[in-house]
Design an enzyme around this catalytic site. Structure first.
Site, short mmCIF file in Angstrom:
data_model
loop_
_atom_site.label_atom_id
_atom_site.label_comp_id
_atom_site.label_asym_id
_atom_site.label_seq_id
_atom_site.Cartn_x
_atom_site.Cartn_y
_atom_site.Cartn_z
N THR A 90 45.38 -28.46 9.95
CA THR A 90 46.68 -28.63 10.23
C THR A 90 47.29 -30.03 9.77
OG1 THR A 90 46.53 -29.17 12.35
CG2 THR A 90 46.63 -26.88 11.79
N ALA A 98 43.27 -31.03 13.99
CA ALA A 98 44.31 -31.35 14.66
C ALA A 98 44.84 -32.89 14.59
CB ALA A 98 44.17 -30.80 16.23
N ALA A 117 39.53 -34.29 14.91
CA ALA A 117 40.48 -35.27 15.18
C ALA A 117 40.87 -35.73 13.81
CB ALA A 117 40.48 -36.24 15.98
N LYS A 118 42.05 -35.36 13.39
CA LYS A 118 42.88 -35.73 11.99
C LYS A 118 43.41 -37.09 12.28
CE LYS A 118 44.55 -33.20 8.07
NZ LYS A 118 45.22 -32.25 7.60
N ILE A 119 42.74 -38.14 11.51
CA ILE A 119 43.24 -39.60 11.64
C ILE A 119 43.85 -40.07 10.21
CG2 ILE A 119 42.55 -42.12 12.31
CD1 ILE A 119 42.05 -40.26 14.64
#
Ligand code: G3P
Length: 221
Positions: free
Chosen positions: A27, A58, A84-86
């Site tokens: 996402t 996310a 975790a999307k960074i």
């Protein structure tokens, strides 16, 4: 190559999960806004649908490493399969290092060059997301970036998975697989287009027509 859906819409995720080919979900803030639901609840529900099939990415929205780390801690606390999307950048790299120290898995996003991807792998990214379609939009070859990243990963023995993203066509999917991408993430519309073929539809229609000519007492169903 694993198949991820790039969406925050629950019905699309449920539908593809029922086909038995869903390996995960990605996402981003734009997709979250489009879903129009409370973010935490939506991500938790996506994570539940995906379950043991794979991960759900996310994204953090802070622009500094400390904020990214804090948000990464929060989103990954919602379920064990959340990554975790960074966003890529100096602060992003710093955040990835900090996350890795805490055992938080990171999907480094907004990768537009092999060099950026190489740095993200070096920082300890769990996934790197080259944006194929958006690179193409800028007049460069997005697939070349995926190919280079797969080569670099192999050459230097990185464990990072290359996650081919921003995919818009069936060719993007097959070319990602041929390049050796570990994962391809795509919108529901791209996946359904890749499944359909006019000859499959025509072939089935003609099989059914011929089947109907067999007398009923001569067929088991
Ligand atoms: O989620 C990241 C990426 O796949 C976005 O794709 O279509 O907005 O360029 P797109």
């Amino acid at each position: 190559m694993k198949i991820f859906l790039d969406t925050a819409v629950l019905d699309e995720i449920r539908e593809v999960a029922s086909w038995g080919i869903l390996d995960g979900v990605t996402t981003n803030p734009s997709l979250a806004a489009k879903a129009g639901r409370p973010f935490e609840r939506n991500i938790r529900e996506i994570a539940e649908i995906v379950g043991e099939r794979g991960t759900v990415s996310a994204e953090t929205v802070s622009t500094d490493a400390a904020g990214m780390l804090q948000e990464a801690r929060l989103v990954t606390s919602w379920a064990g399969n959340i990554v975790a999307k960074i966003p890529f950048g100096a602060e992003g790299l710093k955040a990835v290092r900090l996350c890795v120290q805490e055992g938080i898995r990171c999907n480094v996003t907004l990768i537009f060059s092999a060099m950026q991807g190489l740095l993200a792998m070096k920082a300890g990214a769990y996934y790197i997301s080259p944006f194929v379609g958006r690179i193409d939009d800028g007049g460069q070859n997005g697939m070349e970036c995926v190919e280079q990243l797969c080569k670099l990963k192999k050459l230097y023995g990185f464990e990072t998975a290359v996650l081919s993203a921003s995919l818009r066509t069936t060719n993007h999917l097959i070319d990602s697989a041929l390049a050796g991408a570990d994962i391809a993430t795509m919108p529901y519309s791209v996946l359904t287009k890749a499944i359909g073929h006019p000859l499959s539809r025509e072939g089935l229609a003609s099989f059914l027509k011929d089947w109907a000519t067999i007398p009923e007492e001569m067929r088991p169903f």
